[in-house]
Design an enzyme around this catalytic site. Structure first.
Site, short mmCIF file in Angstrom:
data_model
loop_
_atom_site.label_atom_id
_atom_site.label_comp_id
_atom_site.label_asym_id
_atom_site.label_seq_id
_atom_site.Cartn_x
_atom_site.Cartn_y
_atom_site.Cartn_z
N ALA A 274 0.77 -1.24 0.00
CA ALA A 274 0.00 0.00 0.00
C ALA A 274 0.80 1.29 0.00
O ALA A 274 0.34 2.31 -0.52
CB ALA A 274 -0.95 0.01 1.20
N PRO A 276 2.96 4.56 -0.61
CA PRO A 276 2.67 5.54 0.45
C PRO A 276 1.18 5.84 0.64
O PRO A 276 0.82 6.70 1.41
CB PRO A 276 3.40 6.79 -0.05
CG PRO A 276 3.32 6.69 -1.53
CD PRO A 276 3.44 5.23 -1.85
N GLY A 278 -1.29 6.30 -2.02
CA GLY A 278 -2.03 7.00 -3.07
C GLY A 278 -3.23 6.21 -3.55
O GLY A 278 -4.35 6.71 -3.59
N LYS A 279 -3.00 4.96 -3.93
CA LYS A 279 -4.11 4.12 -4.41
C LYS A 279 -5.04 3.75 -3.26
O LYS A 279 -6.26 3.65 -3.45
CB LYS A 279 -3.56 2.87 -5.09
CG LYS A 279 -2.74 3.16 -6.34
CD LYS A 279 -2.21 1.88 -6.95
CE LYS A 279 -1.24 2.19 -8.09
NZ LYS A 279 0.00 2.86 -7.60
N ASP A 342 -0.42 -3.96 -5.96
CA ASP A 342 0.39 -3.06 -6.77
C ASP A 342 1.85 -3.46 -6.51
O ASP A 342 2.49 -2.94 -5.61
CB ASP A 342 0.12 -1.60 -6.40
CG ASP A 342 0.83 -0.64 -7.34
OD1 ASP A 342 0.70 -0.79 -8.56
OD2 ASP A 342 1.54 0.27 -6.84
N CYS A 395 3.99 -0.55 -12.43
CA CYS A 395 4.31 0.65 -13.21
C CYS A 395 5.48 0.36 -14.16
O CYS A 395 6.45 1.10 -14.23
CB CYS A 395 4.61 1.84 -12.30
SG CYS A 395 5.94 1.56 -11.10
#
Length: 455
Positions: A274, A276, A278-279, A342, A395
């Site tokens: 998770a 920092p 953002g998502k 992520d 990413c």
């Protein structure tokens, strides 16, 4: 015994403090291993700089860091036999000087040379100033010596476009020369600043008005309904809507992830990697701050960043927890309506945002990362309840880290089926089973998103 240098060896009034600060930041990056963005922000906060000086310092530091091996190759062409043992600070002075002479058209060559010589007097041993002067003056007199030959091969592409050879070579093999060149040039450009509207407190039109009142120029995102692209702004730290928690810095491609995840109010969600946040906070907004989000990370310091982001945005449904993502399924089996992974990745889609990232990456990473990614995906997937959804994102554009990881997971876990991720995009739906975005497309970062359903 150390030689003592008299203070009069250099003229303090001839040293530009911004260039000296740039040299110090570059030394932190290349000698001490500091991250360029972190070292730069720290230096700017400590110094009293005008907006103009802040922009100049940013260009000096980021430009010199990005140029990397290209600058060293150019410097070598002005050295005897192309070799010299150069002290770290003197090397940074030379890199700064060469960068200004060849890549900053508005900087007079005399200004770059004169300050470099005085900095060498101040920070180098006796004779360092003469050495720096000789190299830089030769570069001004004979710029053609540093010219990179024409040619369509990976080594020349790497030098021309300021990338590691192994990276340029990898992309030429994977995508062909033209696509590789396009990627390199994109990485050397400026990444757009995108803001996510904190829909818990304001709508997009309201935020656009607030940004305009704060002196920023911005437009609505064409990719995400809760996104804004800022085209002009002052100091980001001083941007009032950001300080007030009305928005969050987040790239447009990254914002797509929460939309594909599709978490609704009242659900239980797990964000496996998770920090920092953002998502995580975007998911909370999509859930209207109703339900529960467990946000995991393996570093305690990063847990605090998730908490700080949630607090600033007025979100209270996130519970940050310290746990390895590979162990989540064992502790939370079948409990979540949605799980987001992520995953840690090579980060090739965000290189333009991190000027030193291209030089920190190692050629073996793209081959080694899929094993970890598969372990995380398998470990966290067990937390998805039957009928729930699992989203895997990175990413990067690496097939082995993206489609390869997902396909291997599906082979080993028949209880999951692939859903068409393109159908969940919020504005422009596509037929793509798995969404792959290149940073050369639409202005956003390079990103990959896949969505799977548990039967």
């Amino acid at each position: 015994m150390n030689e003592k240098r008299p203070a009069a060896r250099y003229a303090a009034d001839k040293i530009d403090p911004v260039r000296e600060l740039a040299m110090q930041v570059l030394t932190e990056v290349h000698v001490d291993g500091a991250y360029a963005n972190v070292a730069l922000v720290r230096a700017m906060r400590a110094a009293q700089l005008t907006d103009r000086d802040r922009r100049f310092l940013t260009e000096l530091v980021y430009g010199t860091v990005k140029a990397g091996d290209t600058l060293d190759d150019m410097i070598a062409k002005y050295l005897r036999d192309g070799k010299a043992r150069i002290k770290p600070q003197i090397r940074e002075i030379l890199r700064l000087g060469i960068y200004q002479i060849f890549f900053m058209d508005k900087v007079p060559a005399s200004a770059a040379c004169n300050t470099a010589v005085e900095l060498a007097k101040k920070h180098g041993k006796r004779g360092a100033d003469s050495f720096v002067n000789a190299v830089l003056r030769a570069a001004v007199r004979e710029p053609e010596r540093a010219a990179i030959p024409a040619g369509r091969n990976a080594r020349l592409l790497a030098l021309r476009e300021q990338h590691p050879f192994w990276m340029a070579n990898r992309w030429v093999r994977l995508y062909g020369y033209e696509r590789a060149e396009e990627l390199c040039r994109c990485n050397n450009g400026s990444a757009p600043l995108a803001l996510r509207v904190n829909t818990l407190r304001i709508d997009r039109e309201g935020l656009l008005e607030k940004l305009a009142a704060a002196g920023a120029q911005a437009r609505p995102s064409a990719t995400v309904p809760d996104g804004i692209v800022v085209t002009s702004h002052g100091t980001l730290d001083a941007l009032a809507p950001l300080r007030e928690g009305l928005c969050q810095v987040q790239d447009e491609s990254s914002m797509l992830v929460a939309h594909v995840l599709g978490a609704a109010p009242g659900m239980t969600v797990i964000d496996a990697c998770a920090a920092p946040g953002g998502k995580t906070t975007h998911i909370a907004q999509r859930m209207e701050n109703r339900g529960k989000i467990y946000a995991f990370d393996v570093y305690e310091g990063k847990i605090a960043r998730i908490e700080n982001n949630a607090r600033r945005l007025g979100i209270d449904i996130i519970e940050p927890r310290l746990l390895d993502a590979r162990e989540i399924g064992a502790h939370y089996a079948g409990t979540a309506d949605r799980v987001l992974i992520d995953a840690p990745c090579s980060g090739f889609g965000v290189l333009r945002r991190k000027p030193d990232a291209r030089w920190r990456r190692k050629p073996e990473e793209p081959g080694a990362l899929p094993k970890l990614q598969q372990e995380i995906l398998a470990g966290a997937a067990a937390a998805v309840r039957p009928g729930g959804a699992l989203v895997y994102s990175t990413c990067t554009m690496e097939t082995a880290e993206n489609e390869g990881v997902v396909q291997r997971f599906l082979e080993l876990h028949p209880e999951f089926v692939l859903e068409r991720a393109g159908a969940f995009l919020p504005v422009q739906q596509t037929e793509d089973a798995m969404v792959q975005i290149f940073p050369t497309e639409d202005g956003g970062d390079g990103f990959f998103i896949a969505r799977m359903k548990r039967l």
